[in-house]
Design a protein around this motif. Structure first.
Motif, mmCIF file in Angstrom:
data_model
loop_
_atom_site.group_PDB
_atom_site.id
_atom_site.type_symbol
_atom_site.label_atom_id
_atom_site.label_comp_id
_atom_site.label_asym_id
_atom_site.label_seq_id
_atom_site.Cartn_x
_atom_site.Cartn_y
_atom_site.Cartn_z
ATOM 1 N N ARG A 213 20.322 82.880 53.868
ATOM 2 C CA ARG A 213 20.354 82.141 55.135
ATOM 3 C C ARG A 213 21.756 81.582 55.398
ATOM 4 N N GLU A 214 22.384 81.052 54.334
ATOM 5 C CA GLU A 214 23.744 80.549 54.500
ATOM 6 C C GLU A 214 24.700 81.680 54.859
ATOM 7 N N GLN A 215 24.503 82.841 54.215
ATOM 8 C CA GLN A 215 25.358 83.974 54.533
ATOM 9 C C GLN A 215 25.173 84.420 55.980
ATOM 10 N N ALA A 216 23.917 84.395 56.444
ATOM 11 C CA ALA A 216 23.664 84.768 57.833
ATOM 12 C C ALA A 216 24.341 83.781 58.790
ATOM 13 N N GLU A 221 28.734 82.514 62.323
ATOM 14 C CA GLU A 221 29.881 81.670 62.663
ATOM 15 C C GLU A 221 31.177 82.476 62.655
ATOM 16 N N ARG A 222 31.308 83.395 61.663
ATOM 17 C CA ARG A 222 32.496 84.233 61.610
ATOM 18 C C ARG A 222 32.574 85.147 62.831
ATOM 19 N N THR A 223 31.425 85.712 63.231
ATOM 20 C CA THR A 223 31.407 86.553 64.433
ATOM 21 C C THR A 223 31.820 85.757 65.666
ATOM 22 N N ARG A 224 31.288 84.519 65.721
ATOM 23 C CA ARG A 224 31.642 83.670 66.873
ATOM 24 C C ARG A 224 33.134 83.360 66.889
ATOM 25 N N VAL A 229 38.582 84.272 68.784
ATOM 26 C CA VAL A 229 39.971 84.689 68.563
ATOM 27 C C VAL A 229 40.330 85.849 69.493
ATOM 28 N N ARG A 230 39.391 86.806 69.626
ATOM 29 C CA ARG A 230 39.673 87.930 70.532
ATOM 30 C C ARG A 230 39.860 87.432 71.967
ATOM 31 N N GLU A 231 38.995 86.505 72.379
ATOM 32 C CA GLU A 231 39.126 85.976 73.741
ATOM 33 C C GLU A 231 40.442 85.237 73.917
ATOM 34 N N ARG A 232 40.786 84.399 72.907
ATOM 35 C CA ARG A 232 42.046 83.660 73.007
ATOM 36 C C ARG A 232 43.235 84.623 72.983
ATOM 37 N N THR A 233 43.139 85.655 72.136
ATOM 38 C CA THR A 233 44.224 86.644 72.078
ATOM 39 C C THR A 233 44.373 87.373 73.402
ATOM 40 N N ALA A 234 43.219 87.753 73.971
ATOM 41 C CA ALA A 234 43.271 88.426 75.276
ATOM 42 C C ALA A 234 43.848 87.502 76.337
ATOM 43 N N THR A 235 43.466 86.220 76.273
ATOM 44 C CA THR A 235 43.989 85.253 77.250
ATOM 45 C C THR A 235 45.488 85.080 77.091
#
Length: 456
Positions: A213-216, A221-224, A229-235
């Motif tokens: 459960r912690e790994q999930a 959280e890592r995916t989020r 990061v991708r959104e900020r990088t794109a921005t």
């Protein structure tokens, strides 16, 4: 050891330690008790064996003596003499084994006295026979004293043997009881161990579920965070592209202002000087020199204005195309710096923004070469391929260590960003004393992935 492992072992570990301690305790106790009982049992069997040997020796001694007295054959004395020696050893063995058992001492003492009397009677008979005293021998042999002592020996030895047998039976029962209790203890400890193992598995499963459960949660959280990061990088990329475009727009606006306003002023001033030349007396050398200097100054200002305007926004790029603009740029750089520039430029058709990117890449590279490289020869090439354009600027200058590039080297970072903004890829190869090569691969019309895969 982390907290999760400690929680997992909070119950199972104490139970496992308890089971191990109990197993060791039961094993040691059973070993000591069984060893003691077996020692006592062995001693009891030794006593019984010694009693049997003693009775056999007494019978052998009596039989051998009677045979000798009746036949006067010395061979009958051998069993008598051997039995006499063994009787003493058997009595000594019995005495050693029962010396710590007061209950048998009285019987053993009476048995010893009876045996002593019987052996004394047999020794006396043998002595009288050898001396030839027949009357005394008949008296000794036909009295009831020897028979009475022998019966007493049988009775006492039987009594002592029965006591030993009872004691041996008791020891056997205790050994059996000890083995039974050992089996019960081992079975109990085994159940405790199985219980500890069950609790361990149960806790392990619980901890594993919590861990999953912690790994999930961590994966979510890592995916989020990666998405953020991708959104900020794109921005940031979009912002950088916007700022770059704004910069180019400002440079174009400034270039137009300089071309229109300053160009008009300089042109008007030059026309005024031309009118003044026709109206003033040019025979005066001083006046002629002043007018000539003013004209040259205006021409230099017009040339400076033209060079600044071209640097800000090359008009040749829009009017003559990329190849011609780069040829003009390399020729002017060669004349201004005094360095041989070899240009191999193929005609290409690209969007205006992409052509401007290539022009700025070559312009920035030549500027850096002029400042730092101390090169004597430069090669600029543009090759047109079906899906991409390859641009290369190479010099034979001093070069530099790529690992020593400072983070604030905005010139190289700006070139890389310009190329990557068009979907291309920039590569810089350099070594100290071996010059520098800057290569860029920029897609023409195909997808970026396909173009880059073609050049890989």
């Amino acid at each position: 050891m982390n907290w999760t492992t400690l929680r997992r072992m909070a119950i199972s570990l104490p139970l496992a330690i308890l089971a191990a301690c109990l197993m060791i305790g039961v094993s040691e106790y059973g070993y000591k008790q069984t060893s003691e009982l077996l020692t006592n049992l062995t001693r009891a069997y030794d006593i019984r064996t010694s009693i049997s040997v003693l009775m056999k020796d007494m019978l052998n001694a009596e039989t051998g003596l009677r045979g000798y007295l009746l036949t006067n054959d010395p061979k009958y004395l051998e069993p008598y003499q051997e039995a006499s020696k063994d009787i003493s050893r058997s009595l000594e063995n019995i005495r050693k084994n029962i010396e710590n058992d007061p209950s048998k001492s009285d019987v053993f003492l009476a048995l010893g006295q009876s045996i002593a009397r019987k052996t004394a009677e047999m020794d006396l008979s043998l002595k009288l026979f050898r001396e030839g005293n027949a009357d005394a021998l008949k008296f000794v042999m036909f009295t009831d004293m020897g028979n009475s002592d022998m019966n007493s020996i049988r009775t006492l030895s039987r009594e002592l043997e029965e006591s030993v047998v009872q004691e041996a039976q008791r020891y056997q029962d205790e050994v059996q009881s000890s083995l039974v209790w050992a089996r019960v203890g081992v079975a109990t400890i085994t159940l405790i161990g199985l219980l500890a193992f069950y609790l361990y598995l149960r806790q392990h499963n619980i901890v594993e579920r919590l861990h999953k459960r912690e790994q999930a949660l961590l994966s979510e959280e890592r995916t989020r965070l990666e998405q953020l990061v991708r959104e900020r990088t794109a921005t940031l990329t979009e912002l950088a592209n916007h700022l770059q475009q704004v910069r180019e727009d400002e440079r174009g606006h400034l270039a137009r202002e300089l071309h229109d306003e300053l160009g008009a002023l300089l042109t008007a001033a030059k026309l005024d000087v031309a009118r003044l030349k026709s109206k003033i007396e040019m025979s005066n050398p001083e006046v002629a020199d002043r007018v000539k200097h003013l004209t040259e100054t205006l021409n230099s200002g017009i040339a400076l204005k033209r060079r600044i305007v071209e640097d800000l926004r090359p008009s040749s790029l829009a009017n003559l195309g990329l190849s011609t603009s780069l040829e003009i740029l390399t020729n002017e750089f060669s004349q201004r710096i005094g360095v041989e520039v070899e240009a191999n430029l193929e005609a290409v058709e690209l969007p205006d923004a992409t052509e401007l990117t290539i022009y700025r890449l070559v312009q920035e590279s030549l500027t850096n070469i002029g400042k730092y490289a101390k090169a004597s020869k430069i090669a600029v090439s543009v090759h047109n391929y079906p899906t991409y354009v390859a641009v290369q600027i190479q010099d034979n200058g001093e070069g530099f260590d790529l690992a020593s590039i400072r983070p604030n080297s905005h010139g190289l970072a700006g070139m890389r960003h310009r190329v990557e903004a068009t979907g291309g890829r920039l590569t810089i190869n350099s070594a100290i004393g071996e010059g520098t090569t800057i290569s860029a691969v920029i897609p023409t019309g195909a997808s970026t992935t396909e173009a880059l895969a073609t050049t890989a």
